[in-house]
Design an enzyme around this catalytic site. Structure first.
Site, PDB file in Angstrom:
ATOM      1  N   HIS A 167      22.452 -15.009 -19.200  1.00 15.26           N
ATOM      2  CA  HIS A 167      23.205 -13.752 -19.232  1.00 15.26           C
ATOM      3  C   HIS A 167      23.265 -13.202 -17.797  1.00 15.26           C
ATOM      4  O   HIS A 167      22.725 -13.819 -16.868  1.00 15.26           O
ATOM      5  CB  HIS A 167      22.604 -12.756 -20.227  1.00 15.26           C
ATOM      6  CG  HIS A 167      21.164 -12.386 -19.993  1.00 15.26           C
ATOM      7  ND1 HIS A 167      20.694 -11.873 -18.803  1.00 15.26           N
ATOM      8  CD2 HIS A 167      20.078 -12.455 -20.803  1.00 15.26           C
ATOM      9  CE1 HIS A 167      19.406 -11.618 -18.893  1.00 15.26           C
ATOM     10  NE2 HIS A 167      18.992 -11.984 -20.102  1.00 15.26           N
ATOM     11  N   HIS A 226      20.036 -13.069 -15.596  1.00 16.18           N
ATOM     12  CA  HIS A 226      19.625 -14.324 -14.951  1.00 16.18           C
ATOM     13  C   HIS A 226      20.559 -14.634 -13.765  1.00 16.18           C
ATOM     14  O   HIS A 226      20.120 -15.048 -12.701  1.00 16.18           O
ATOM     15  CB  HIS A 226      19.725 -15.510 -15.918  1.00 16.18           C
ATOM     16  CG  HIS A 226      18.963 -15.333 -17.192  1.00 16.18           C
ATOM     17  ND1 HIS A 226      19.565 -15.319 -18.417  1.00 16.18           N
ATOM     18  CD2 HIS A 226      17.627 -15.167 -17.412  1.00 16.18           C
ATOM     19  CE1 HIS A 226      18.649 -15.160 -19.356  1.00 16.18           C
ATOM     20  NE2 HIS A 226      17.464 -15.056 -18.782  1.00 16.18           N
ATOM     21  N   CYS A 264       1.651 -12.714 -25.341  1.00 13.96           N
ATOM     22  CA  CYS A 264       3.058 -12.432 -25.684  1.00 13.96           C
ATOM     23  C   CYS A 264       3.871 -13.691 -25.446  1.00 13.96           C
ATOM     24  O   CYS A 264       3.932 -14.188 -24.310  1.00 13.96           O
ATOM     25  CB  CYS A 264       3.629 -11.278 -24.843  1.00 13.96           C
ATOM     26  SG  CYS A 264       5.428 -11.143 -25.060  1.00 13.96           S
ATOM     27  N   CYS A 304       6.870 -13.205 -22.968  1.00 14.57           N
ATOM     28  CA  CYS A 304       6.483 -13.257 -21.550  1.00 14.57           C
ATOM     29  C   CYS A 304       5.756 -14.567 -21.240  1.00 14.57           C
ATOM     30  O   CYS A 304       5.554 -14.882 -20.080  1.00 14.57           O
ATOM     31  CB  CYS A 304       5.517 -12.143 -21.180  1.00 14.57           C
ATOM     32  SG  CYS A 304       6.115 -10.484 -21.377  1.00 14.57           S
ATOM     33  N   CYS A 341       4.095  -6.045 -27.185  1.00 15.71           N
ATOM     34  CA  CYS A 341       4.329  -6.220 -25.748  1.00 15.71           C
ATOM     35  C   CYS A 341       5.240  -5.090 -25.278  1.00 15.71           C
ATOM     36  O   CYS A 341       6.253  -4.801 -25.924  1.00 15.71           O
ATOM     37  CB  CYS A 341       5.000  -7.574 -25.503  1.00 15.71           C
ATOM     38  SG  CYS A 341       5.738  -7.703 -23.868  1.00 15.71           S
ATOM     39  N   HIS A 396       8.787  -6.777 -24.386  1.00 12.43           N
ATOM     40  CA  HIS A 396       9.597  -7.352 -25.463  1.00 12.43           C
ATOM     41  C   HIS A 396       9.628  -6.523 -26.741  1.00 12.43           C
ATOM     42  O   HIS A 396      10.439  -6.784 -27.627  1.00 12.43           O
ATOM     43  CB  HIS A 396       9.137  -8.785 -25.763  1.00 12.43           C
ATOM     44  CG  HIS A 396       9.476  -9.729 -24.654  1.00 12.43           C
ATOM     45  ND1 HIS A 396       8.619  -9.981 -23.609  1.00 12.43           N
ATOM     46  CD2 HIS A 396      10.594 -10.448 -24.399  1.00 12.43           C
ATOM     47  CE1 HIS A 396       9.199 -10.815 -22.763  1.00 12.43           C
ATOM     48  NE2 HIS A 396      10.388 -11.113 -23.217  1.00 12.43           N
ATOM     49  N   LYS A 403      16.705  -2.608 -19.866  1.00  9.02           N
ATOM     50  CA  LYS A 403      16.754  -3.941 -19.260  1.00  9.02           C
ATOM     51  C   LYS A 403      17.630  -4.811 -20.149  1.00  9.02           C
ATOM     52  O   LYS A 403      17.435  -4.875 -21.355  1.00  9.02           O
ATOM     53  CB  LYS A 403      15.353  -4.548 -19.181  1.00  9.02           C
ATOM     54  CG  LYS A 403      15.390  -5.970 -18.615  1.00  9.02           C
ATOM     55  CD  LYS A 403      14.018  -6.602 -18.547  1.00  9.02           C
ATOM     56  CE  LYS A 403      14.102  -7.987 -17.938  1.00  9.02           C
ATOM     57  NZ  LYS A 403      13.558  -9.041 -18.734  1.00  9.02           N
ATOM     58  N   LYS A 429      18.946 -10.675 -24.161  1.00  4.90           N
ATOM     59  CA  LYS A 429      19.582 -11.193 -25.370  1.00  4.90           C
ATOM     60  C   LYS A 429      18.953 -10.584 -26.613  1.00  4.90           C
ATOM     61  O   LYS A 429      19.635 -10.232 -27.565  1.00  4.90           O
ATOM     62  CB  LYS A 429      19.440 -12.715 -25.413  1.00  4.90           C
ATOM     63  CG  LYS A 429      20.635 -13.450 -24.805  1.00  4.90           C
ATOM     64  CD  LYS A 429      21.783 -13.540 -25.801  1.00  4.90           C
ATOM     65  CE  LYS A 429      23.127 -13.781 -25.146  1.00  4.90           C
ATOM     66  NZ  LYS A 429      23.236 -15.021 -24.425  1.00  4.90           N
TER      67      LYS A 429
HETATM   68  N1  MSP Z   1      10.673 -19.151 -16.738  1.00  2.12           N
HETATM   69  C1  MSP Z   1      10.249 -17.960 -16.127  1.00  2.12           C
HETATM   70  C2  MSP Z   1      10.228 -18.108 -14.611  1.00  2.12           C
HETATM   71  C3  MSP Z   1       9.374 -19.213 -14.100  1.00  2.12           C
HETATM   72  S1  MSP Z   1       9.458 -19.336 -12.367  1.00  2.12           S
HETATM   73  C4  MSP Z   1       8.254 -20.342 -11.948  1.00  2.12           C
HETATM   74  C5  MSP Z   1      11.195 -16.822 -16.503  1.00  2.12           C
HETATM   75  N2  MSP Z   1      12.396 -17.163 -16.917  1.00  2.12           N
HETATM   76  S2  MSP Z   1      13.520 -16.155 -17.418  1.00  2.12           S
HETATM   77  O1  MSP Z   1      14.613 -16.985 -17.803  1.00  2.12           O
HETATM   78  O2  MSP Z   1      12.981 -15.305 -18.425  1.00  2.12           O
HETATM   79  O3  MSP Z   1      13.886 -15.214 -16.237  1.00  2.12           O
HETATM   80  C6  MSP Z   1      14.307 -15.728 -15.024  1.00  2.12           C
HETATM   81  C7  MSP Z   1      14.783 -14.654 -14.078  1.00  2.12           C
HETATM   82  O4  MSP Z   1      15.829 -13.886 -14.650  1.00  2.12           O
HETATM   83  C8  MSP Z   1      13.688 -13.679 -13.676  1.00  2.12           C
HETATM   84  O5  MSP Z   1      13.732 -13.481 -12.264  1.00  2.12           O
HETATM   85  C9  MSP Z   1      14.074 -12.417 -14.360  1.00  2.12           C
HETATM   86  O6  MSP Z   1      13.661 -11.303 -13.652  1.00  2.12           O
HETATM   87  C10 MSP Z   1      15.590 -12.547 -14.352  1.00  2.12           C
HETATM   88  N3  MSP Z   1      16.144 -11.641 -15.334  1.00  2.12           N
HETATM   89  C11 MSP Z   1      16.183 -11.758 -16.695  1.00  2.12           C
HETATM   90  N4  MSP Z   1      16.713 -10.617 -17.209  1.00  2.12           N
HETATM   91  C12 MSP Z   1      17.019  -9.763 -16.208  1.00  2.12           C
HETATM   92  C13 MSP Z   1      17.675  -8.538 -16.110  1.00  2.12           C
HETATM   93  N5  MSP Z   1      18.080  -7.861 -17.153  1.00  2.12           N
HETATM   94  N6  MSP Z   1      17.917  -8.060 -14.862  1.00  2.12           N
HETATM   95  C14 MSP Z   1      17.610  -8.759 -13.718  1.00  2.12           C
HETATM   96  N7  MSP Z   1      16.999  -9.899 -13.787  1.00  2.12           N
HETATM   97  C15 MSP Z   1      16.547 -10.353 -15.011  1.00  2.12           C
HETATM   98  O7  MSP Z   1      10.800 -15.674 -16.381  1.00  2.12           O
END
Ligand code: MSP
Length: 533
Positions: free
Chosen positions: A19, A22, A128, A131, A153, A156, A308, A311
């Site tokens: 999304h 990411h 969690c 997380c 959490c 979440h 924040k 999904k």
């Molecule tokens: N798999 C772990 C990271 C492991 S790194 C060794 C993870 N994955 S994630 O898919 O949940 O998130 C990846 C990135 O997307 C993170 O930097 C997270 O902050 C970012 N984001 C996910 N949702 C977000 C927002 N709503 N806003 C900004 N960034 C966000 O965590």
């Protein structure tokens, strides 16, 4: 030869499709590395996917396929294609299920085990799955509604699992002092300052040893000396930053790559995963006796409706939902310009439309098409020789030079929003220059007699359009890291020689790079105005 600039994105969980939250991390990483590429530095940008752990395993189960099949599907249909959608130029894409990663992770674990950094113990406490994190009681909130009476959490908002397992532990508590010393002696190690303060506060409370294995499921890297356990997913995931560049490889070329690229210059992360990167990761490296990265930079969250975006909360928007309407350049520009990098920011369609129309269509796009159209109309599309240079031209050239210096300084602080604001001063200065020199009026005057009865030549008109074109040339170089497609078209419109990629940032403001005789073409609008629905 200096060390390549090595930057990483987090590796993304494959439990879901990408999304815009990411995509935000990926775009920022791409813009920063493209800026370094534009500086003509050698660069390595790594991204990838985090495929082990309970979260992915459960999602696969819920979809009736094996975790590997699920991961393959998501990587091929969603995570790799989104890079094209976003126009992100990565140098490598690591998947934690790849043999190059799994083998090297086992080597790392063995080395810590041999050093006595890992021991067997009992873990009991909340976890969690969202997380993938062992929580402290203080991290939890009381559930409401259907979760009434349960501990949840805080991120979440759903209940944590209580686990009680015989696990392997990493002696992380032994590194608290060294970590604090690191934050003290290298203030840039964690940035921005708010993130640094948070991490220091957390470590000052003391660190516990970290449970690094699980034995109640098997979707993970097996612990090399005890295959009834799999490695804790974060310990596994963090190692990607080294395994992807050759750490623990048998291949000589890969090992040479590691020597060349490691340590990373910047790990770019969202603030939700700051502690893993700024506490656990350096402690792991210290324990293994390996060099530490130079910086962990935490950006804020993308908020939708004040929350924040995620999904699970049904606020998830896919990048293509926006890019289909605005294009990847405008998308990249919007998120980098409108949100202070390091702070939280809100997304709204209204704001996106207003910046698109105001800054891109009217500000930059219109400037380019007006200047190109006037060169077409008054000079048959061939750049003339400029005439006398006045204070107006000197001040436009100074604005370009200032845009370069200010943007460079801002980029070095990873203040991408400030870098763009600095470049936009040049867009504004160039628009002002055209408004003030009024080439259309100069064109009317050319060939007529002035007040003293002298014939007016077209040299002032030529100067005005050549300088405006030079400013556009500077903008093409400076904005190329953010809007590569539009800048490639602008470069072509201007008939500029050489490849845009090869124009160093430092000389972006050098006026005089477009010689007389250069063919300028108008082409289609860079950012067509959106028709209001
Ligand atoms: N798999 C772990 C990271 C492991 S790194 C060794 C993870 N994955 S994630 O898919 O949940 O998130 C990846 C990135 O997307 C993170 O930097 C997270 O902050 C970012 N984001 C996910 N949702 C977000 C927002 N709503 N806003 C900004 N960034 C966000 O965590």
């Amino acid at each position: 030869m200096s060390k390549p600039f090595y930057l990483t994105t987090p590796i993304y969980y494959v439990n879901d499709a990408p999304h815009i939250g990411h995509a935000y991390t990926t775009i920022a990483a791409d813009v920063i590395t493209r800026w370094h590429r534009q500086r003509q530095e050698e660069v390595w940008l790594l991204t990838g996917t985090d495929e082990h752990g309970e979260k992915v395993m459960r999602t696969a189960e819920a979809n009736g396929v094996s975790p590997k099949e699920w991961a393959d599907r998501l990587v091929e249909t969603a995570w790799k294609p989104v890079l094209d959608t976003l126009d992100a130029r990565v140098d490598d894409f690591i998947r934690t299920t790849e043999p190059r990663h799994v083998t090297a992770v086992a080597r790392f674990l063995n080395s810590l085990h041999d050093k006595g950094e890992i021991y067997e113990g009992a873990y009991e406490g909340p976890y969690c799955i969202g997380c993938e994190e062992y929580k402290l009681p203080g991290d939890l909130i009381d559930g409401t509604g259907e979760y009434e009476g349960q501990k949840c959490c805080a991120i979440h908002l759903y209940p944590v699992e209580m686990i009680a397992e015989q696990n392997y532990f990493f002696r992380m508590s032994a590194y608290a002092e060294r970590l604090l010393e690191l934050y003290e002696t290298q203030p840039d190690f964690v940035q921005p300052a708010s993130a640094r303060n948070e991490v220091i506060g957390f470590v000052k409370q003391g660190l516990q040893d970290l449970s690094i294995s699980r034995s109640t499921f098997d979707w993970g890297v097996p612990i090399p000396w005890d295959s009834s356990h799999v490695l804790y997913v974060w310990f596994d995931a963090l190692l990607n930053y080294m395994t992807a560049v050759g750490y623990g490889s048998d291949d000589e070329a890969e090992r040479a790559k590691f020597a060349r690229l490691w340590p990373a210059n910047v790990h770019l992360v969202g603030k939700d995963i700051l502690r893993f990167h700024a506490v656990i990761w350096p402690a792991m490296l210290m324990a293994a006796g390996l060099p530490l990265p130079s910086q962990v930079f935490a950006h804020g969250w993308l908020l939708v409706g004040g929350e924040k975006m995620s999904k699970t909360r049904l606020t998830g928007i896919a990048p293509a939902d926006i890019i289909d309407t605005f294009g990847s350049d405008a998308y990249r520009y919007y998120f980098m310009r409108s949100i202070t990098f390091g702070g939280d920011g809100s997304f709204s369609w209204e704001d996106m439309v207003s910046r698109y129309n105001g800054e891109l269509a009217n500000g930059l796009g219109n400037l380019a098409s007006r200047v190109a159209a006037m060169i077409g109309k008054y000079f048959g599309g061939v750049l003339p020789t400029p005439g006398e240079v006045t204070d107006r031209e000197r001040s436009l050239a100074a604005a370009a030079a200032k845009a370069v210096t200010d943007a460079e300084t801002a980029l070095d602080r990873l203040a991408i929003h400030d870098a763009l604001a600095s470049v936009w001063h040049l867009v504004d200065a160039a628009n002002l220059y055209v408004t003030e020199t009024q080439p259309w009026k100069l064109a009317k005057e050319a060939g007529q007699l002035d007040e003293d009865g002298q014939g007016v030549d077209g040299s002032a008109l030529a100067t005005s359009l050549v300088y405006a074109a030079e400013a556009l040339r500077s903008l093409a170089v400076l904005l190329n890291p953010v809007m590569p497609k539009a800048c490639a078209r602008l470069w072509e419109m201007l008939g500029a020689s050489g490849s845009l990629q090869e124009q160093p940032v430092t000389s972006a403001a050098t006026f005089g790079a477009l010689p007389a005789g250069t063919a300028v073409t108008k082409g289609d609008a860079l950012f067509p105005r959106l028709i209001e629905e």
